[in-house]
Design a protein around this motif. Structure first.
Motif, PDB file in Angstrom:
ATOM      1  N   VAL A 148      -5.512  10.844 -12.907  1.00  0.00           N
ATOM      2  CA  VAL A 148      -4.461  10.393 -13.825  1.00  0.00           C
ATOM      3  C   VAL A 148      -4.771   8.995 -14.343  1.00  0.00           C
ATOM      4  O   VAL A 148      -4.660   8.715 -15.545  1.00  0.00           O
ATOM      5  CB  VAL A 148      -3.089  10.421 -13.126  1.00  0.00           C
ATOM      6  CG1 VAL A 148      -2.016   9.792 -14.019  1.00  0.00           C
ATOM      7  CG2 VAL A 148      -2.699  11.855 -12.781  1.00  0.00           C
ATOM      8  N   VAL A 149      -5.189   8.105 -13.453  1.00  0.00           N
ATOM      9  CA  VAL A 149      -5.514   6.733 -13.858  1.00  0.00           C
ATOM     10  C   VAL A 149      -6.711   6.730 -14.807  1.00  0.00           C
ATOM     11  O   VAL A 149      -6.712   6.042 -15.833  1.00  0.00           O
ATOM     12  CB  VAL A 149      -5.807   5.866 -12.620  1.00  0.00           C
ATOM     13  CG1 VAL A 149      -6.257   4.473 -13.030  1.00  0.00           C
ATOM     14  CG2 VAL A 149      -4.562   5.764 -11.750  1.00  0.00           C
ATOM     15  N   VAL A 249      -8.093  -3.737 -17.729  1.00  0.00           N
ATOM     16  CA  VAL A 249      -7.604  -2.391 -17.411  1.00  0.00           C
ATOM     17  C   VAL A 249      -8.514  -1.733 -16.376  1.00  0.00           C
ATOM     18  O   VAL A 249      -8.044  -1.072 -15.448  1.00  0.00           O
ATOM     19  CB  VAL A 249      -7.519  -1.536 -18.687  1.00  0.00           C
ATOM     20  CG1 VAL A 249      -7.128  -0.096 -18.348  1.00  0.00           C
ATOM     21  CG2 VAL A 249      -6.500  -2.126 -19.653  1.00  0.00           C
ATOM     22  N   PHE A 250      -9.816  -1.939 -16.511  1.00  0.00           N
ATOM     23  CA  PHE A 250     -10.747  -1.377 -15.530  1.00  0.00           C
ATOM     24  C   PHE A 250     -10.580  -2.023 -14.161  1.00  0.00           C
ATOM     25  O   PHE A 250     -10.743  -1.366 -13.130  1.00  0.00           O
ATOM     26  CB  PHE A 250     -12.183  -1.537 -16.013  1.00  0.00           C
ATOM     27  CG  PHE A 250     -12.571  -0.586 -17.103  1.00  0.00           C
ATOM     28  CD1 PHE A 250     -12.233   0.753 -17.038  1.00  0.00           C
ATOM     29  CD2 PHE A 250     -13.278  -1.033 -18.204  1.00  0.00           C
ATOM     30  CE1 PHE A 250     -12.575   1.625 -18.044  1.00  0.00           C
ATOM     31  CE2 PHE A 250     -13.626  -0.168 -19.214  1.00  0.00           C
ATOM     32  CZ  PHE A 250     -13.276   1.166 -19.145  1.00  0.00           C
ATOM     33  N   LEU A 251     -10.251  -3.318 -14.138  1.00  0.00           N
ATOM     34  CA  LEU A 251      -9.997  -3.979 -12.856  1.00  0.00           C
ATOM     35  C   LEU A 251      -8.746  -3.409 -12.195  1.00  0.00           C
ATOM     36  O   LEU A 251      -8.703  -3.227 -10.976  1.00  0.00           O
ATOM     37  CB  LEU A 251      -9.843  -5.484 -13.065  1.00  0.00           C
ATOM     38  CG  LEU A 251     -11.136  -6.260 -13.378  1.00  0.00           C
ATOM     39  CD1 LEU A 251     -10.820  -7.719 -13.657  1.00  0.00           C
ATOM     40  CD2 LEU A 251     -12.133  -6.132 -12.244  1.00  0.00           C
ATOM     41  N   ILE A 252      -7.740  -3.131 -13.015  1.00  0.00           N
ATOM     42  CA  ILE A 252      -6.529  -2.496 -12.482  1.00  0.00           C
ATOM     43  C   ILE A 252      -6.880  -1.109 -11.945  1.00  0.00           C
ATOM     44  O   ILE A 252      -6.393  -0.692 -10.892  1.00  0.00           O
ATOM     45  CB  ILE A 252      -5.449  -2.412 -13.570  1.00  0.00           C
ATOM     46  CG1 ILE A 252      -4.984  -3.817 -13.954  1.00  0.00           C
ATOM     47  CG2 ILE A 252      -4.265  -1.568 -13.096  1.00  0.00           C
ATOM     48  CD1 ILE A 252      -4.031  -3.853 -15.122  1.00  0.00           C
ATOM     49  N   TYR A 254      -9.808  -0.231 -10.796  1.00  0.00           N
ATOM     50  CA  TYR A 254     -10.549  -0.447  -9.556  1.00  0.00           C
ATOM     51  C   TYR A 254      -9.599  -0.742  -8.397  1.00  0.00           C
ATOM     52  O   TYR A 254      -9.754  -0.211  -7.294  1.00  0.00           O
ATOM     53  CB  TYR A 254     -11.522  -1.611  -9.744  1.00  0.00           C
ATOM     54  CG  TYR A 254     -12.203  -2.050  -8.469  1.00  0.00           C
ATOM     55  CD1 TYR A 254     -13.256  -1.326  -7.930  1.00  0.00           C
ATOM     56  CD2 TYR A 254     -11.772  -3.192  -7.800  1.00  0.00           C
ATOM     57  CE1 TYR A 254     -13.879  -1.729  -6.768  1.00  0.00           C
ATOM     58  CE2 TYR A 254     -12.381  -3.596  -6.626  1.00  0.00           C
ATOM     59  CZ  TYR A 254     -13.440  -2.863  -6.122  1.00  0.00           C
ATOM     60  OH  TYR A 254     -14.035  -3.263  -4.955  1.00  0.00           O
ATOM     61  N   TRP A 255      -8.602  -1.600  -8.674  1.00  0.00           N
ATOM     62  CA  TRP A 255      -7.626  -1.922  -7.624  1.00  0.00           C
ATOM     63  C   TRP A 255      -6.860  -0.676  -7.201  1.00  0.00           C
ATOM     64  O   TRP A 255      -6.640  -0.437  -6.016  1.00  0.00           O
ATOM     65  CB  TRP A 255      -6.668  -2.993  -8.144  1.00  0.00           C
ATOM     66  CG  TRP A 255      -5.543  -3.273  -7.204  1.00  0.00           C
ATOM     67  CD1 TRP A 255      -5.536  -4.077  -6.110  1.00  0.00           C
ATOM     68  CD2 TRP A 255      -4.221  -2.718  -7.284  1.00  0.00           C
ATOM     69  NE1 TRP A 255      -4.317  -4.070  -5.506  1.00  0.00           N
ATOM     70  CE2 TRP A 255      -3.481  -3.240  -6.199  1.00  0.00           C
ATOM     71  CE3 TRP A 255      -3.589  -1.835  -8.166  1.00  0.00           C
ATOM     72  CZ2 TRP A 255      -2.153  -2.914  -5.987  1.00  0.00           C
ATOM     73  CZ3 TRP A 255      -2.269  -1.501  -7.952  1.00  0.00           C
ATOM     74  CH2 TRP A 255      -1.569  -2.045  -6.862  1.00  0.00           C
ATOM     75  N   ALA A 256      -6.441   0.129  -8.207  1.00  0.00           N
ATOM     76  CA  ALA A 256      -5.699   1.349  -7.892  1.00  0.00           C
ATOM     77  C   ALA A 256      -6.571   2.341  -7.119  1.00  0.00           C
ATOM     78  O   ALA A 256      -6.112   2.985  -6.177  1.00  0.00           O
ATOM     79  CB  ALA A 256      -5.187   1.991  -9.177  1.00  0.00           C
ATOM     80  N   THR A 257      -7.838   2.419  -7.526  1.00  0.00           N
ATOM     81  CA  THR A 257      -8.754   3.324  -6.834  1.00  0.00           C
ATOM     82  C   THR A 257      -8.974   2.892  -5.392  1.00  0.00           C
ATOM     83  O   THR A 257      -8.974   3.706  -4.461  1.00  0.00           O
ATOM     84  CB  THR A 257     -10.106   3.364  -7.562  1.00  0.00           C
ATOM     85  OG1 THR A 257      -9.890   3.720  -8.924  1.00  0.00           O
ATOM     86  CG2 THR A 257     -11.040   4.366  -6.906  1.00  0.00           C
ATOM     87  N   LYS A 258      -9.148   1.574  -5.222  1.00  0.00           N
ATOM     88  CA  LYS A 258      -9.336   1.061  -3.868  1.00  0.00           C
ATOM     89  C   LYS A 258      -8.098   1.292  -3.018  1.00  0.00           C
ATOM     90  O   LYS A 258      -8.190   1.596  -1.829  1.00  0.00           O
ATOM     91  CB  LYS A 258      -9.647  -0.436  -3.943  1.00  0.00           C
ATOM     92  CG  LYS A 258     -10.033  -1.054  -2.619  1.00  0.00           C
ATOM     93  CD  LYS A 258     -10.420  -2.516  -2.798  1.00  0.00           C
ATOM     94  CE  LYS A 258     -10.816  -3.139  -1.465  1.00  0.00           C
ATOM     95  NZ  LYS A 258     -11.178  -4.565  -1.622  1.00  0.00           N
TER      96      LYS A 258
END
Length: 291
Positions: A148-149, A249-252, A254-258
């Motif tokens: 989804v992200v 947005v990609f950092l967000i 990455y944070w969400a993925t982590k």
């Protein structure tokens, strides 16, 4: 044989869920993947990115022409401005690369999500139902959240960039016009300097000729400095919309993925402290036995 026994023991709800997950795989691969990788679905974003890249190329060409024209005017007054104008081409190249990456990720993300992530998540769901594996359930849920992200990240960054660019589009066009105007004026001064032979122009250059030429060069230098200031603002906005916002947005992501896919791993320090504690207990026991 064990798997066959588990299939026989499935409840009606579990059978329906397995059928639903299998249908989810088929829909994801054969319906959603072609739809999300079709350029028509992202036509609005692609048109916006194409227009943006076209503006960058036009501005780069105009800036290069203005730099070349200024470098050829009489005296070396325009040399520093010409060099700084040429330096902007590196920033234009970086911005252009960011735009192309966004453009290609629009369709690539859909291919990855619906061809791989969703089917794997569905298989994990089926594995959880059949094997009652909590690990399969955890992986499947995390892959769904990650999908989804991933499918939303690029369209979101493009929409945010649109909002900022709408207020700055007039300034971009003005920069292009100013660069073209500066090029024309520079060429005009060069033509004035080269008209006639040196004997015919010798008298004109004494007095009004020199004053006119000096005034023209001074005005041109001032316009070049103003153009540099405007270009600096334009480049800053473009870097924000084409590079910073996607990276943010990609950092967000990455944070969400982590956060979603993170797995707790025991720290070596804790294990080391435990070993030291065990060693002390063993020493006390050995001393007691020896005593």
């Amino acid at each position: 044989m064990k798997l066959f026994d588990k299939l026989k023991n499935l409840t009606k709800a579990e059978i329906i869920m397995i059928i639903f997950l299998i249908l989810g795989i088929l829909v994801s691969v054969f319906v959603l993947e072609p739809a999300f990788t079709n350029v028509d679905m992202h036509a609005g974003s692609i048109i916006y990115l194409d227009q943006k890249s076209s503006d960058i190329i036009t501005l780069s060409a105009s800036t290069t022409a203005a730099s070349a024209a200024i470098s050829l005017i009489p005296t070396d007054a325009g040399a520093p401005i010409a060099e700084q104008l040429m330096d902007f081409n590196l920033y234009f190249l970086i911005i252009l690369c960011g735009i192309f990456i966004e453009k290609y990720l629009l369709t690539i993300s859909g291919y990855i999500v619906f061809n791989f992530l969703i089917p794997i998540a569905s298989v994990c769901g089926i594995g959880y139902i059949l094997l009652k594996s909590q690990r399969a359930k955890m992986i499947g849920g995390k892959l769904c959240a990650f999908s989804v992200v991933l499918i939303l990240v690029v369209p979101t960054s493009v929409q945010l960039s649109k909002l900022i660019d709408q207020t700055h589009q007039i300034s971009l066009q003005q920069n292009i016009e100013d660069s073209d105007s500066l090029t024309e004026e520079s060429e005009g001064i060069e033509n004035e300097e080269g008209e006639g032979n040196w004997l015919d122009n010798l008298g004109n250059m004494i007095g009004d000729g020199i004053s006119s030429l000096t005034s023209g060069v001074s005005d041109l230098v001032n316009k070049g400095e103003a153009l540099l200031s405007d270009l600096l603002e334009t480049v800053a906005v473009m870097i924000i919309t084409s590079c910073f916002i996607p990276i943010l947005v990609f950092l967000i992501l990455y944070w969400a993925t982590k956060l979603i896919l993170g797995v707790e791993i025991p720290l070596p320090q804790k294990r080391l402290k435990l070993n030291k504690k065990e060693e002390k207990e063993n020493e006390v026991v050995n001393e007691y036995i020896e005593a």
